[in-house]
Structures are given as structure tokens and as C-alpha cells.
Design a protein around this motif. Structure first.
Motif, PDB file in Angstrom:
ATOM      1  N   ALA A  59      -2.104   6.188   0.422  1.00 42.71           N
ATOM      2  CA  ALA A  59      -3.254   5.327   0.708  1.00 42.71           C
ATOM      3  C   ALA A  59      -3.299   4.975   2.191  1.00 42.71           C
ATOM      4  O   ALA A  59      -4.365   4.943   2.806  1.00 42.71           O
ATOM      5  CB  ALA A  59      -3.198   4.068  -0.140  1.00 42.71           C
ATOM      6  N   SER A  60      -2.145   4.724   2.765  1.00 38.39           N
ATOM      7  CA  SER A  60      -2.067   4.399   4.190  1.00 38.39           C
ATOM      8  C   SER A  60      -2.538   5.575   5.052  1.00 38.39           C
ATOM      9  O   SER A  60      -3.276   5.388   6.012  1.00 38.39           O
ATOM     10  CB  SER A  60      -0.637   4.010   4.552  1.00 38.39           C
ATOM     11  N   MET A  66       0.853  -1.176   0.000  1.00 37.60           N
ATOM     12  CA  MET A  66       0.000   0.000   0.000  1.00 37.60           C
ATOM     13  C   MET A  66       0.896   1.235   0.000  1.00 37.60           C
ATOM     14  O   MET A  66       1.900   1.276   0.699  1.00 37.60           O
ATOM     15  CB  MET A  66      -0.903  -0.029   1.246  1.00 37.60           C
ATOM     16  N   THR A  67       0.499   2.225  -0.765  1.00 37.24           N
ATOM     17  CA  THR A  67       1.305   3.442  -0.838  1.00 37.24           C
ATOM     18  C   THR A  67       1.158   4.240   0.453  1.00 37.24           C
ATOM     19  O   THR A  67       0.213   4.049   1.219  1.00 37.24           O
ATOM     20  CB  THR A  67       0.859   4.323  -2.015  1.00 37.24           C
ATOM     21  N   LEU A  77      -6.332   5.865   4.671  1.00 35.83           N
ATOM     22  CA  LEU A  77      -6.985   4.812   5.445  1.00 35.83           C
ATOM     23  C   LEU A  77      -6.939   5.148   6.931  1.00 35.83           C
ATOM     24  O   LEU A  77      -7.945   5.023   7.635  1.00 35.83           O
ATOM     25  CB  LEU A  77      -6.320   3.459   5.177  1.00 35.83           C
ATOM     26  N   ASP A  82      -5.376  -7.481   3.664  1.00 39.23           N
ATOM     27  CA  ASP A  82      -4.307  -6.774   4.369  1.00 39.23           C
ATOM     28  C   ASP A  82      -4.778  -5.398   4.847  1.00 39.23           C
ATOM     29  O   ASP A  82      -4.470  -4.980   5.967  1.00 39.23           O
ATOM     30  CB  ASP A  82      -3.069  -6.612   3.482  1.00 39.23           C
ATOM     31  N   MET A  83      -5.543  -4.706   3.994  1.00 38.10           N
ATOM     32  CA  MET A  83      -6.077  -3.402   4.401  1.00 38.10           C
ATOM     33  C   MET A  83      -7.034  -3.557   5.572  1.00 38.10           C
ATOM     34  O   MET A  83      -7.057  -2.727   6.479  1.00 38.10           O
ATOM     35  CB  MET A  83      -6.815  -2.719   3.239  1.00 38.10           C
ATOM     36  N   ALA A 112      -4.872  -8.071  -1.016  1.00 43.56           N
ATOM     37  CA  ALA A 112      -4.612  -6.664  -0.683  1.00 43.56           C
ATOM     38  C   ALA A 112      -5.736  -6.095   0.185  1.00 43.56           C
ATOM     39  O   ALA A 112      -5.474  -5.375   1.155  1.00 43.56           O
ATOM     40  CB  ALA A 112      -4.463  -5.837  -1.961  1.00 43.56           C
TER      41      ALA A 112
END
Length: 107
Positions: free
Chosen positions: A5-6, A1-2, A9, A64-65, A61
Motif C-alpha cells: 500500500a505504501s 500501512m502495508t 501510494l 496518517d495516509m 488511518a
């Protein structure tokens, strides 16, 4: 994840933790992405064997998120609860001093 994006989130999860969403509601929003993407792409694409590898990577993915979202949610809720506990402690000490049940040096 970039990194971007992190951060996004984390900001979303922080808002949900402050708004008293439950952990399952918070993680559920992330997990709903799997189904939303499947609906958007259509069942034909999702069942195409050529898509399987990408679909499995997408699912991993999102999982994981979701795990990251849960960890962040719990971290934010703990911070909120610690802050509230500290506020209650200060208020209790203030009331005890006001009632002259303790002095400043008895804290």
C-alpha cells in the motif's frame, strides 16, 4: 500501512507531483476516502455506536495516509525542482562557454 500500500501510494503521489497537481489536491484525494467510505456504508452504519471504534480507526488511518502523502509529495516536488535547477545550470554554463564568456576551467 502495508509495504504494498505504501509503494502504491508513493507511486500515485509521484505521478501527481510530476503532473503539477497542488499539494492540497493531492492530499484532498486521500482525505476524500473518508467521505467515500461513509457514503458507501450509508449513514445508518456510520451512526451505529458499534461502528464508532472502527470508524475512528479508519479516520485515523486516512489521516496518517494524508500526512504521508503530503510528505511524499513535497519530497518528489523538491527532487523535480532540484533536477530542473541542475538542468538550467548546465544550460547556462553551455551558453556562457558557447559565447566564450567563460572557459572550461572557470566552471
Amino acid at each position: 500501512m502495508t509495504e504494498a500500500a505504501s509503494r502504491f501510494l508513493d507511486g500515485l503521489i509521484r505521478i501527481m507531483a510530476l503532473s503539477d497537481f497542488t499539494a492540497s489536491q493531492t492530499v484532498g484525494i486521500i482525505l476524500a476516502l473518508k467521505e467515500d467510505v461513509r457514503k458507501e456504508l450509508g449513514s445508518g452504519t456510520m451512526n451505529d455506536p458499534r461502528w464508532r471504534k472502527d470508524r475512528d480507526a479508519w479516520d485515523a488511518a486516512v489521516d496518517d495516509m494524508a500526512l504521508l502523502a503530503f510528505d511524499n509529495y513535497m519530497r518528489h516536488r523538491e527532487a523535480i525542482l532540484e533536477s530542473r535547477a541542475e538542468e538550467e545550470k548546465k544550460e547556462t554554463l553551455r551558453l556562457l562557454k558557447e559565447a566564450k564568456l567563460i572557459s572550461d576551467d572557470q566552471e
